[in-house]
Design an enzyme around this catalytic site. Structure first.
Site, PDB file in Angstrom:
ATOM      1  N   GLY A  53      -1.270  -5.175   0.298  1.00  0.00           N
ATOM      2  CA  GLY A  53      -0.296  -5.923  -0.490  1.00  0.00           C
ATOM      3  C   GLY A  53      -0.964  -7.219  -0.880  1.00  0.00           C
ATOM      4  N   GLU A  54      -0.375  -8.330  -0.510  1.00  0.00           N
ATOM      5  CA  GLU A  54      -0.963  -9.628  -0.811  1.00  0.00           C
ATOM      6  C   GLU A  54      -0.949 -10.441   0.489  1.00  0.00           C
ATOM      7  OE1 GLU A  54      -2.361  -9.964  -3.868  1.00  0.00           O
ATOM      8  OE2 GLU A  54      -3.232 -11.639  -2.760  1.00  0.00           O
ATOM      9  N   SER A  55      -2.148 -10.672   1.027  1.00  0.00           N
ATOM     10  CA  SER A  55      -2.210 -11.321   2.336  1.00  0.00           C
ATOM     11  C   SER A  55      -1.560 -12.705   2.325  1.00  0.00           C
ATOM     12  CB  SER A  55      -3.654 -11.393   2.830  1.00  0.00           C
ATOM     13  OG  SER A  55      -4.479 -12.001   1.865  1.00  0.00           O
ATOM     14  N   CYS A  85      -6.670  -2.999   3.586  1.00  0.00           N
ATOM     15  CA  CYS A  85      -6.824  -3.938   2.464  1.00  0.00           C
ATOM     16  C   CYS A  85      -6.337  -5.352   2.848  1.00  0.00           C
ATOM     17  CB  CYS A  85      -6.160  -3.373   1.221  1.00  0.00           C
ATOM     18  SG  CYS A  85      -6.838  -4.076  -0.273  1.00  0.00           S
ATOM     19  N   ARG A 117     -12.216 -11.865   0.312  1.00  0.00           N
ATOM     20  CA  ARG A 117     -11.044 -11.401  -0.465  1.00  0.00           C
ATOM     21  C   ARG A 117     -11.456 -11.054  -1.887  1.00  0.00           C
ATOM     22  NH1 ARG A 117      -6.104 -15.138  -1.134  1.00  0.00           N
ATOM     23  NH2 ARG A 117      -4.981 -13.253  -1.690  1.00  0.00           N
ATOM     24  N   ILE A 143      -7.948  -1.254  -4.276  1.00  0.00           N
ATOM     25  CA  ILE A 143      -7.093  -2.037  -5.175  1.00  0.00           C
ATOM     26  C   ILE A 143      -7.259  -3.517  -4.842  1.00  0.00           C
ATOM     27  CG2 ILE A 143      -4.723  -2.433  -5.957  1.00  0.00           C
ATOM     28  CD1 ILE A 143      -4.058   0.416  -4.925  1.00  0.00           C
ATOM     29  N   ARG A 144      -7.875  -4.253  -5.740  1.00  0.00           N
ATOM     30  CA  ARG A 144      -8.200  -5.678  -5.477  1.00  0.00           C
ATOM     31  C   ARG A 144      -8.691  -5.827  -4.036  1.00  0.00           C
ATOM     32  NH1 ARG A 144      -3.685  -8.169  -5.311  1.00  0.00           N
ATOM     33  NH2 ARG A 144      -2.426  -6.308  -5.594  1.00  0.00           N
ATOM     34  N   HIS A 179      -7.238   2.062   0.536  1.00  0.00           N
ATOM     35  CA  HIS A 179      -5.854   2.449   0.853  1.00  0.00           C
ATOM     36  C   HIS A 179      -5.763   3.928   1.234  1.00  0.00           C
ATOM     37  CE1 HIS A 179      -3.382  -1.041  -0.549  1.00  0.00           C
ATOM     38  NE2 HIS A 179      -4.516  -1.337  -1.166  1.00  0.00           N
ATOM     39  N   GLU A 181      -3.530   5.454   2.757  1.00  0.00           N
ATOM     40  CA  GLU A 181      -2.149   5.961   2.659  1.00  0.00           C
ATOM     41  C   GLU A 181      -1.842   6.466   1.250  1.00  0.00           C
ATOM     42  OE1 GLU A 181      -3.070   2.921   2.564  1.00  0.00           O
ATOM     43  OE2 GLU A 181      -1.804   1.754   1.218  1.00  0.00           O
TER      44      GLU A 181
HETATM   45  N1  GLN Z   1      -6.341  -8.925  -2.813  1.00  0.00           N
HETATM   46  C1  GLN Z   1      -5.285  -8.752  -1.856  1.00  0.00           C
HETATM   47  C2  GLN Z   1      -5.274  -9.896  -0.847  1.00  0.00           C
HETATM   48  O1  GLN Z   1      -6.061 -10.752  -0.917  1.00  0.00           O
HETATM   49  C3  GLN Z   1      -5.400  -7.440  -1.138  1.00  0.00           C
HETATM   50  C4  GLN Z   1      -5.125  -6.300  -2.084  1.00  0.00           C
HETATM   51  C5  GLN Z   1      -4.514  -5.105  -1.436  1.00  0.00           C
HETATM   52  O2  GLN Z   1      -4.056  -5.132  -0.301  1.00  0.00           O
HETATM   53  N2  GLN Z   1      -4.464  -4.033  -2.185  1.00  0.00           N
HETATM   54  O3  GLN Z   1      -4.462  -9.931   0.033  1.00  0.00           O
END
Ligand code: GLN
Length: 208
Positions: A53-55, A85, A117, A143-144, A179, A181
């Site tokens: 997700g987004e840390s 991630c 990151r 993903i990112r 990911h 999952e």
């Molecule tokens: N770029 C996100 C972060 O810094 C991580 C991306 C992800 O979990 N798919 O948290």
């Protein structure tokens, strides 16, 4: 019955639930799942999944409720954890937010790696590739995603992509920068159930 909590603050939560249920069927190991939102949800948990997700968002939300500190204590006391991630970032001892930034600790700093990151840069936000895990092909979706820059000796590398570790294990902790999952293969979730099974009952062959 293994009780597994998925940090439910933000991110790919349902996908982990589905992958865990499918792994549980495949191994014939009964599990129960709970989304972790408040510190009391950690009661009786045998394993914790920290989703992608987004840390930074997870840190903001989790700090308000005391959830971050509670999860940190639980993981530091030896409870198995699996971070994907953003979850990998939170579990790292050394985090670089950008190429030039200082190194700081992740929220649950137990894994002896340095992680960058958004390591693949913006123009390559997301991609999927086939990696090798336990001599079998596995579709890895990034993903990112972060990049693991350095890995200490006591960390086991389970797979590499472009010479960088993308899934690692350190004791009861499993970390992937991609990911799992989101793939159809529940291999890595089975592996996590086995780690939890060994933690709960070290001599139980069903979980080996
Ligand atoms: N770029 C996100 C972060 O810094 C991580 C991306 C992800 O979990 N798919 O948290």
């Amino acid at each position: 019955m293994l009780k597994i909590g998925i940090l439910g603050l933000q991110g790919a939560i349902e996908e982990h639930e589905n992958a865990l249920l499918s792994a549980s069927k495949a191994l014939n190991v009964p599990i129960s799942l709970i989304r972790l939102l408040n510190p009391e949800d950690l009661e009786g948990i045998h394993g914790i999944v920290i989703p992608g997700g987004e840390s930074s968002a997870m840190i903001l939300i989790g700090n308000k409720t005391g959830m971050l500190q509670a999860v940190k204590n639980k993981i530091e006391s030896g409870t198995p954890a699996f971070g994907t991630c953003a979850g990998a970032i939170l579990l790292s001892k050394r985090v670089r937010r950008t190429l030039n930034s200082e190194v700081s600790e992740g929220a649950f700093p137990v894994v002896d790696i340095e992680i960058l990151r958004n390591g693949y840069g913006r123009q390559r936000d997301s991609f999927s590739t086939v990696i090798n895990i336990e001599d079998k092909p596995f579709e890895a979706i990034f993903i990112r995603a972060p990049i693991i820059n350095t890995v200490s000796n006591h960390v086991e590398i389970l797979s590499l992509y472009q010479d960088k570790a993308v899934i690692i294990q350190q004791g009861n902790i499993l970390v992937s920068t991609f990911h799992p999952e989101l793939s159809n293969d529940n291999l890595i979730h089975r592996k996590f159930l086995q780690i939890i099974g060994n933690f709960v009952s070290p001599n139980n062959d069903n979980y080996k």
